[in-house]
Design a protein around this motif. Structure first.
Motif, PDB file in Angstrom:
ATOM      1  N   ALA A 336       0.986  -1.275   0.028  1.00 42.76           N
ATOM      2  CA  ALA A 336       0.069  -0.055  -0.006  1.00 42.76           C
ATOM      3  C   ALA A 336       0.734   1.102  -0.161  1.00 42.76           C
ATOM      4  CB  ALA A 336      -0.923  -0.053   1.190  1.00 42.76           C
ATOM      5  N   SER A 337       1.997   1.317   0.705  1.00 44.70           N
ATOM      6  CA  SER A 337       2.907   2.388   0.814  1.00 44.70           C
ATOM      7  C   SER A 337       3.530   2.535  -0.503  1.00 44.70           C
ATOM      8  CB  SER A 337       3.781   2.085   1.951  1.00 44.70           C
ATOM      9  OG  SER A 337       3.147   2.420   3.085  1.00 44.70           O
ATOM     10  N   LEU A 338       3.824   1.501  -1.317  1.00 44.52           N
ATOM     11  CA  LEU A 338       4.355   1.525  -2.524  1.00 44.52           C
ATOM     12  C   LEU A 338       3.367   2.249  -3.577  1.00 44.52           C
ATOM     13  CD1 LEU A 338       6.232  -1.666  -2.873  1.00 44.52           C
ATOM     14  CD2 LEU A 338       7.539   0.699  -2.714  1.00 44.52           C
ATOM     15  N   ALA A 339       1.795   1.937  -3.381  1.00 43.83           N
ATOM     16  CA  ALA A 339       1.241   2.334  -4.153  1.00 43.83           C
ATOM     17  C   ALA A 339       1.098   3.704  -3.983  1.00 43.83           C
ATOM     18  CB  ALA A 339      -0.247   1.556  -4.073  1.00 43.83           C
ATOM     19  N   ALA A 340       1.093   4.269  -2.668  1.00 42.48           N
ATOM     20  CA  ALA A 340       0.763   5.839  -2.536  1.00 42.48           C
ATOM     21  C   ALA A 340       1.875   6.421  -2.959  1.00 42.48           C
ATOM     22  CB  ALA A 340       0.827   5.893  -0.831  1.00 42.48           C
ATOM     23  N   LEU A 341       3.306   5.892  -2.932  1.00 42.57           N
ATOM     24  CA  LEU A 341       4.204   6.633  -3.530  1.00 42.57           C
ATOM     25  C   LEU A 341       4.268   6.752  -4.890  1.00 42.57           C
ATOM     26  CD1 LEU A 341       7.370   5.160  -1.616  1.00 42.57           C
ATOM     27  CD2 LEU A 341       6.712   7.430  -1.747  1.00 42.57           C
ATOM     28  N   ASP A 342       3.650   5.726  -5.689  1.00 44.10           N
ATOM     29  CA  ASP A 342       3.577   6.010  -7.269  1.00 44.10           C
ATOM     30  C   ASP A 342       2.626   7.115  -7.505  1.00 44.10           C
ATOM     31  OD1 ASP A 342       3.877   4.693  -9.763  1.00 44.10           O
ATOM     32  OD2 ASP A 342       1.743   4.387  -9.633  1.00 44.10           O
ATOM     33  N   LEU A 351       8.182  10.499   3.319  1.00 46.62           N
ATOM     34  CA  LEU A 351       7.463   9.412   3.636  1.00 46.62           C
ATOM     35  C   LEU A 351       7.668   9.025   4.951  1.00 46.62           C
ATOM     36  CD1 LEU A 351       5.591   7.156   2.627  1.00 46.62           C
ATOM     37  CD2 LEU A 351       7.606   5.689   2.001  1.00 46.62           C
ATOM     38  N   LEU A 352       6.300   8.777   5.707  1.00 46.28           N
ATOM     39  CA  LEU A 352       6.366   8.315   7.200  1.00 46.28           C
ATOM     40  C   LEU A 352       5.820   7.077   7.018  1.00 46.28           C
ATOM     41  CD1 LEU A 352       6.416  11.471   7.248  1.00 46.28           C
ATOM     42  CD2 LEU A 352       4.756  11.396   9.239  1.00 46.28           C
ATOM     43  N   VAL A 353       6.849   5.796   7.462  1.00 50.11           N
ATOM     44  CA  VAL A 353       6.315   4.555   7.507  1.00 50.11           C
ATOM     45  C   VAL A 353       6.762   3.917   8.951  1.00 50.11           C
ATOM     46  CG1 VAL A 353       6.950   4.110   5.112  1.00 50.11           C
ATOM     47  CG2 VAL A 353       8.706   3.684   6.754  1.00 50.11           C
ATOM     48  N   THR A 380       9.120   4.910  11.932  1.00 47.66           N
ATOM     49  CA  THR A 380       8.642   5.329  13.477  1.00 47.66           C
ATOM     50  C   THR A 380       7.713   3.916  13.808  1.00 47.66           C
ATOM     51  OG1 THR A 380       7.319   6.784  14.789  1.00 47.66           O
ATOM     52  CG2 THR A 380       6.517   6.239  12.650  1.00 47.66           C
ATOM     53  N   GLY A 381       7.282   3.739  14.980  1.00 48.33           N
ATOM     54  CA  GLY A 381       6.381   2.659  15.209  1.00 48.33           C
ATOM     55  C   GLY A 381       7.159   1.580  15.892  1.00 48.33           C
ATOM     56  N   ARG A 386      13.091  -1.884  12.565  1.00 50.29           N
ATOM     57  CA  ARG A 386      13.614  -2.908  11.716  1.00 50.29           C
ATOM     58  C   ARG A 386      13.606  -2.738  10.248  1.00 50.29           C
ATOM     59  NH1 ARG A 386      10.141  -7.240   9.224  1.00 50.29           N
ATOM     60  NH2 ARG A 386       8.228  -6.289  10.224  1.00 50.29           N
ATOM     61  N   ILE A 387      12.451  -1.724   9.781  1.00 45.45           N
ATOM     62  CA  ILE A 387      12.289  -0.954   8.662  1.00 45.45           C
ATOM     63  C   ILE A 387      13.799  -0.301   8.353  1.00 45.45           C
ATOM     64  CG2 ILE A 387      11.104   0.543   6.971  1.00 45.45           C
ATOM     65  CD1 ILE A 387       8.682  -0.407   8.577  1.00 45.45           C
ATOM     66  N   HIS A 388      13.924   0.702   9.457  1.00 46.92           N
ATOM     67  CA  HIS A 388      15.215   1.474   9.406  1.00 46.92           C
ATOM     68  C   HIS A 388      16.471   0.547   8.919  1.00 46.92           C
ATOM     69  CE1 HIS A 388      17.909   4.317  10.537  1.00 46.92           C
ATOM     70  NE2 HIS A 388      17.105   5.317  10.484  1.00 46.92           N
TER      71      HIS A 388
END
Length: 468
Positions: A336-342, A351-353, A380-381, A386-388
């Motif tokens: 969903a985040s990739l679709a939003a970036l597109d 981008l905040l993830v 964040t979160g 882990r994402i970082h």
């Protein structure tokens, strides 16, 4: 199971959110003499006793033994039937159902058919798709009910008068299995896409897929409207349903910004209020569903221009000091985040993830960042670290700026500073649920709006819910 079949049984409710309250009021109205026990956290017990006017026996300790005292437990969707407590009670004969199952059973004909009911599911886009379906049905002059996972429990609209001509029902993966358990057959079922999500509730990726697809594999709709671009859906065999494909050249599909029906160009979506190309593509699913209902989808397509986008879904809040603020709080998967970036490709994006950690794999997201990264990423979160760590090598290689934030206010502050007063887009598209930090994605979106300087009350209402 119909509500009348609960009479004389030992019945409990599990969960006192909006779905739990809807179940209580529906059961108490239909069966006022039925003894009901509620399992809920101690913090909610006083409110439950007050709202039920003493008609509920409230317990806070949820164990397998406690649940097994009951013939039927009506549980809220967010409570997994795969918990040890639920499995132990099921092994002793307790039946677990949800409000969705009760509603389906109440509305089904003797042969199990749910006439003029369209159920929509998918990992991404189901709320906008269901709302858009209701909008176009109403534009055609049809009284339509819009309910389900979109924000209005089905049991809150159990018996509206006058009854709608059509129902547009959104179902989450928590609810799709209820179709099979109810014995009802939707008239039309739409499945948009399948990506791994809610693994903590379902227990595994395969079980998530199986539960999600139960709408069509076990629900046996008259017509199944499926996305030909999704590999999971292409592999399905549905001998009990007519299958209509969208996103393929012979059916409804997009060519550039234009919706086509086969070789026929029908409608240019470039000036519509639908946020993101994926939502414009899902218009194809809606038009296929309308045709499955026997309506003239070609004639109805232009009415999409009057559609009001839903909150928290690529929602443009406005502009402050040259920065546009976009609230995509409902984004709970990396896809969903990739679709939003597109949707904002080529623009200066911060981008905040990050959010609740369900163990979802972010490697595919990181792979996309090699060539299609925003200017800045703020993690964040609970899963932020882990994402970082996954993104750090790419940031070190100069692909994008990378920042860590302890909470959403800090993340907004970091994003604003990272854009350096030169304009751009601050995009909240977390790719993860809000649990732990917020009650739900709506509360997270409201806080984001407030931090950005906008009135959260003005951005929160979902248009068109209910029967109209």
């Amino acid at each position: 199971m119909r509500i009348s079949q609960l009479e004389g049984k030992r019945v409990a409710l599990w969960g006192w959110g909006r779905e739990g309250r809807a179940a209580f009021h529906a059961l108490h109205e239909r069966l006022p003499g039925l003894s009901l026990t509620l399992f809920c956290p101690q913090a909610e017990a006083a409110a439950a006793r007050a709202e039920s006017a003493g008609a509920l026996q409230v317990e806070s300790a949820v164990t397998g033994e406690a649940l097994a005292r009951f013939d039927v437990v009506v549980k809220s969707p967010g409570i997994s039937p795969y918990t040890p407590e639920a499995l132990q009670a099921q092994a002793q004969g307790t039946q677990f159902i949800g409000g969705t199952s009760l509603w389906f059973s109440e509305h089904a004909r003797a042969d199990g058919r749910l006439p003029d009911t369209v159920c929509v599911t998918g990992t991404k886009g189901k709320s906008t798709t269901t709302s858009l379906l209701a909008h176009l049905l109403r534009a055609a002059g049809h009284r339509t009910g819009l309910a389900g996972n979109i924000g209005l429990p089905l049991l809150e609209v159990l018996d509206p008068q006058p009854a709608p001509e059509y129902w547009a029902v959104e179902l989450s993966s928590y609810q799709t299995g209820e179709v099979a358990r109810s014995g009802a057959r939707p008239d039309v079922a739409v499945v948009l896409n399948i990506f791994p999500e809610h693994l903590d509730w379902h227990g595994s990726e395969q079980r998530y897929i199986d539960d999600k697809l139960a709408l069509v594999t076990a629900g046996h709709p008259r017509v199944a409207v499926l996305n030909a671009a999704d590999a999971h859906l292409r592999a399905l065999q549905l001998p009990h349903s007519q299958v209509v494909w969208f996103n393929q050249p012979a059916g409804w599909h997009m060519v550039g910004e234009v919706v086509h029906r086969g070789a026929q160009p029908v409608f240019d979506t470039s000036d519509t209020p639908l946020p993101g190309r994926h939502n414009r593509g899902n218009l194809c699913a809606v038009l296929a569903a309308l045709e499955a209902l026997g309506l003239d989808a070609v004639a109805l397509a232009p009415a999409v221009r009057g559609f009001r986008p839903l909150p928290n879904r690529l929602q443009l809040l406005g502009e402050r000091d040259g920065v546009r603020w976009v609230n995509d709080s409902i984004s709970t998967t990396p896809h969903a985040s990739l679709a939003a970036l597109d949707c904002f490709a080529g623009q200066r994006i911060a981008l905040l993830v990050g959010g609740h950690d369900r163990g979802v794999d972010w490697h595919d997201f990181a792979a996309h960042m090699r060539d299609n990264a925003p200017l800045e990423i703020v993690t964040t979160g609970a899963n932020g670290p882990r994402i970082h760590a996954l993104l750090q090598p790419l940031a070190d290689a100069g692909r994008f700026g990378l920042h860590a934030a302890g909470d959403l206010p800090h993340a907004v502050e970091q994003a604003r500073a990272a854009l350096g007063g030169q304009g751009g887009v601050v995009l909240l598209s977390p790719g993860a649920p809000s649990f732990g930090a917020y009650r739900d994605y709506v509360a997270r979106g409201r806080h984001f709006a407030e931090l950005a300087g906008f009135d959260p009350d003005s951005i929160s209402a979902i248009p068109g819910l209910g029967v109209a």
